[in-house]
Write a protein that holds these residues in place. Sequence first.
Motif, PDB file in Angstrom:
ATOM      1  N   CYS A  18       1.056  17.131   0.593  1.00  0.00           N
ATOM      2  CA  CYS A  18       2.256  16.093  -0.150  1.00  0.00           C
ATOM      3  C   CYS A  18       1.680  14.615  -0.720  1.00  0.00           C
ATOM      4  N   ALA A  19       1.262  14.483  -2.315  1.00  0.00           N
ATOM      5  CA  ALA A  19       0.893  13.335  -2.360  1.00  0.00           C
ATOM      6  C   ALA A  19       1.392  12.605  -3.514  1.00  0.00           C
ATOM      7  N   VAL A  20       1.315  11.293  -3.504  1.00  0.00           N
ATOM      8  CA  VAL A  20       2.279   9.793  -3.930  1.00  0.00           C
ATOM      9  C   VAL A  20       1.235   9.656  -5.444  1.00  0.00           C
ATOM     10  N   ARG A  21       1.414   9.627  -6.462  1.00  0.00           N
ATOM     11  CA  ARG A  21       0.934   8.799  -7.345  1.00  0.00           C
ATOM     12  C   ARG A  21       1.528   7.999  -7.638  1.00  0.00           C
ATOM     13  N   ALA A  22       0.517   6.061  -8.181  1.00  0.00           N
ATOM     14  CA  ALA A  22       1.306   5.174  -8.213  1.00  0.00           C
ATOM     15  C   ALA A  22       1.305   4.517  -9.505  1.00  0.00           C
ATOM     16  N   VAL A  23       1.852   3.150  -9.816  1.00  0.00           N
ATOM     17  CA  VAL A  23       0.421   2.003 -10.352  1.00  0.00           C
ATOM     18  C   VAL A  23       0.258   0.904  -9.556  1.00  0.00           C
ATOM     19  N   ASN A  24      -1.053   0.757  -9.258  1.00  0.00           N
ATOM     20  CA  ASN A  24      -1.333  -0.235  -8.715  1.00  0.00           C
ATOM     21  C   ASN A  24      -1.720  -1.516  -8.953  1.00  0.00           C
ATOM     22  N   SER A  25      -1.315  -2.755  -8.437  1.00  0.00           N
ATOM     23  CA  SER A  25      -1.135  -4.149  -8.666  1.00  0.00           C
ATOM     24  C   SER A  25      -2.201  -4.368 -10.321  1.00  0.00           C
ATOM     25  N   GLY A  26      -3.304  -3.443 -10.355  1.00  0.00           N
ATOM     26  CA  GLY A  26      -4.129  -3.473 -11.312  1.00  0.00           C
ATOM     27  C   GLY A  26      -3.644  -3.026 -12.721  1.00  0.00           C
ATOM     28  N   GLY A  27      -2.889  -1.733 -12.514  1.00  0.00           N
ATOM     29  CA  GLY A  27      -2.312  -1.440 -13.577  1.00  0.00           C
ATOM     30  C   GLY A  27      -2.395   0.599 -13.299  1.00  0.00           C
ATOM     31  N   TYR A  28      -3.498   0.461 -12.039  1.00  0.00           N
ATOM     32  CA  TYR A  28      -4.229   1.771 -12.791  1.00  0.00           C
ATOM     33  C   TYR A  28      -3.985   2.478 -11.117  1.00  0.00           C
ATOM     34  N   GLN A  29      -3.777   4.072 -11.479  1.00  0.00           N
ATOM     35  CA  GLN A  29      -2.950   4.972 -10.845  1.00  0.00           C
ATOM     36  C   GLN A  29      -4.052   5.556  -9.861  1.00  0.00           C
ATOM     37  N   LYS A  30      -3.820   4.790  -8.596  1.00  0.00           N
ATOM     38  CA  LYS A  30      -4.034   5.907  -7.113  1.00  0.00           C
ATOM     39  C   LYS A  30      -3.422   6.979  -6.591  1.00  0.00           C
ATOM     40  N   VAL A  31      -3.787   7.610  -6.284  1.00  0.00           N
ATOM     41  CA  VAL A  31      -3.669   9.328  -5.575  1.00  0.00           C
ATOM     42  C   VAL A  31      -3.717   9.555  -4.042  1.00  0.00           C
ATOM     43  N   THR A  32      -2.690   8.589  -3.380  1.00  0.00           N
ATOM     44  CA  THR A  32      -2.332   9.252  -1.710  1.00  0.00           C
ATOM     45  C   THR A  32      -1.732  10.839  -0.867  1.00  0.00           C
ATOM     46  N   LYS A  63       7.716  18.768   5.248  1.00  0.00           N
ATOM     47  CA  LYS A  63       8.679  17.728   4.899  1.00  0.00           C
ATOM     48  C   LYS A  63       7.375  16.896   4.824  1.00  0.00           C
ATOM     49  N   CYS A  64       7.823  16.052   3.396  1.00  0.00           N
ATOM     50  CA  CYS A  64       7.308  14.480   3.110  1.00  0.00           C
ATOM     51  C   CYS A  64       7.931  13.467   2.893  1.00  0.00           C
ATOM     52  N   THR A  65       7.673  12.647   3.243  1.00  0.00           N
ATOM     53  CA  THR A  65       7.978  11.168   3.149  1.00  0.00           C
ATOM     54  C   THR A  65       7.146  10.454   2.166  1.00  0.00           C
ATOM     55  N   TYR A  66       7.449   9.009   1.492  1.00  0.00           N
ATOM     56  CA  TYR A  66       6.536   8.418   0.953  1.00  0.00           C
ATOM     57  C   TYR A  66       6.994   6.826   1.123  1.00  0.00           C
ATOM     58  N   SER A  67       5.923   6.369   0.418  1.00  0.00           N
ATOM     59  CA  SER A  67       6.213   4.987   1.140  1.00  0.00           C
ATOM     60  C   SER A  67       5.374   4.340  -0.566  1.00  0.00           C
ATOM     61  N   VAL A  68       6.399   3.532  -1.330  1.00  0.00           N
ATOM     62  CA  VAL A  68       5.075   3.512  -2.449  1.00  0.00           C
ATOM     63  C   VAL A  68       6.530   1.970  -2.820  1.00  0.00           C
ATOM     64  N   SER A  69       5.403   1.779  -3.587  1.00  0.00           N
ATOM     65  CA  SER A  69       6.368   0.766  -4.678  1.00  0.00           C
ATOM     66  C   SER A  69       6.381   0.383  -6.596  1.00  0.00           C
ATOM     67  N   ALA A 126       0.996  -1.238  -0.263  1.00  0.00           N
ATOM     68  CA  ALA A 126       0.249  -0.173  -0.102  1.00  0.00           C
ATOM     69  C   ALA A 126       1.167   1.139  -0.053  1.00  0.00           C
ATOM     70  N   GLN A 127       0.652   2.448  -0.238  1.00  0.00           N
ATOM     71  CA  GLN A 127       1.586   3.044  -0.885  1.00  0.00           C
ATOM     72  C   GLN A 127       1.163   4.438   0.777  1.00  0.00           C
ATOM     73  N   SER A 128       1.933   5.505   0.580  1.00  0.00           N
ATOM     74  CA  SER A 128       1.225   5.779   1.955  1.00  0.00           C
ATOM     75  C   SER A 128       2.583   7.627   1.302  1.00  0.00           C
ATOM     76  N   VAL A 129       1.836   8.169   3.063  1.00  0.00           N
ATOM     77  CA  VAL A 129       2.719   9.276   2.359  1.00  0.00           C
ATOM     78  C   VAL A 129       2.378  10.328   4.013  1.00  0.00           C
ATOM     79  N   ALA A 130       3.698  10.557   4.347  1.00  0.00           N
ATOM     80  CA  ALA A 130       4.087  10.705   5.748  1.00  0.00           C
ATOM     81  C   ALA A 130       4.077  12.677   5.623  1.00  0.00           C
ATOM     82  N   GLN A 131       3.093  13.507   6.641  1.00  0.00           N
ATOM     83  CA  GLN A 131       4.167  14.854   6.735  1.00  0.00           C
ATOM     84  C   GLN A 131       3.916  15.130   7.934  1.00  0.00           C
TER      85      GLN A 131
END
Lengths: 115, 116
Positions: free
Chosen positions: B91-105, B22-28, B1-6
Motif C-alpha cells: 500500500c502507498a500514499v502520495r501527498a503534497v509536502n510543505s514545499g508543494g512536491y509529491q512524496k510517495v511512501t 489491510k492498510c491505514t495511512y497518515s498524511v496531511s 510526516a506521512q506514513s503507511v501501516a500494513q
Amino acid sequence: DAGVIQSPRHEVTEMGQEVTLRCKPISGHDYLFWYRQTMMRGLELLIYFNNNVPIDDSGMPEDRFSAKMPNASFSTLKIQPSEPRDSAVYFCASSLGGVNTGELFFGEGSRLTVL
Amino acid sequence: AQSVAQPEDQVNVAEGNPLTVKCTYSVSGNPYLFWYVQYPNRGLQFLLKYITGDNLVKGSYGFEAEFNKSQTSFHLKKPSALVSDSALYFCAVRAVNSGGYQKVTFGIGTKLQVIP
C-alpha cells in the motif's frame, strides 16, 4: 515506451568498491524516485527528483550514497565505498505529478550484493 | 510526516474465499492512495488507485479497495482468491509536502498466500 529501465540487474562487488546504478525513466515523466528494498526494512525511499532537481534526500542513509539526474532521461545512484550492509535491491520509479498525478512505474530493480 | 501501516506481515486464505489486505495511512491534506503487487524477483506493479470520487475503486485482476476517510484506511479486497494471487502486496500514499512536491511512501508489505 519500454518502461523504466534499470542497469545492471545484478551486481556483485567487494567491500570498498564503488557501485553505480543507472535508471532511465519513462519519457515525459517529471518525477523520479529511488527506493531500496530489504527483508528487514521493506521499501525505503532514498531520494526523489522533480524535473531533474533533487527534492528530498533525507532517506539517503549516509554520505557514501549520492544520486544525480543530469537530464530528464537518466539518473544514477552511486555508493562509494560500498559495505556489506548496502546489499539490497534498488528500485527506480518514475511518474507524472501535478494535475496528472498517477501511479509510479517501477523498473525491474538492481540486486546489489556486497561481499 | 506521512506514513503507511500494513498491520499483517502475512495473510493466508483458501482458494475461492474472499481476501482482505489491510492498510491505514497518515498524511496531511488529501491523500492519493495506491496498491501495488510484487512477484518474486520483479519490480512492483500497479493494481489500483484512489485519487478522488467514488470510495470504492476497482483495479486489475479483480481487485478492489475501499477508501474510508474517517478510519484513514484503504483495504484491498477480492471476492474470490486465486492461487496466482499469491505475492507481496504494498500500500502507498502520495501527498503534497510543505514545499508543494509529491512524496510517495510505501507500507512494509503484506505477503498473501492463497492455499489450494
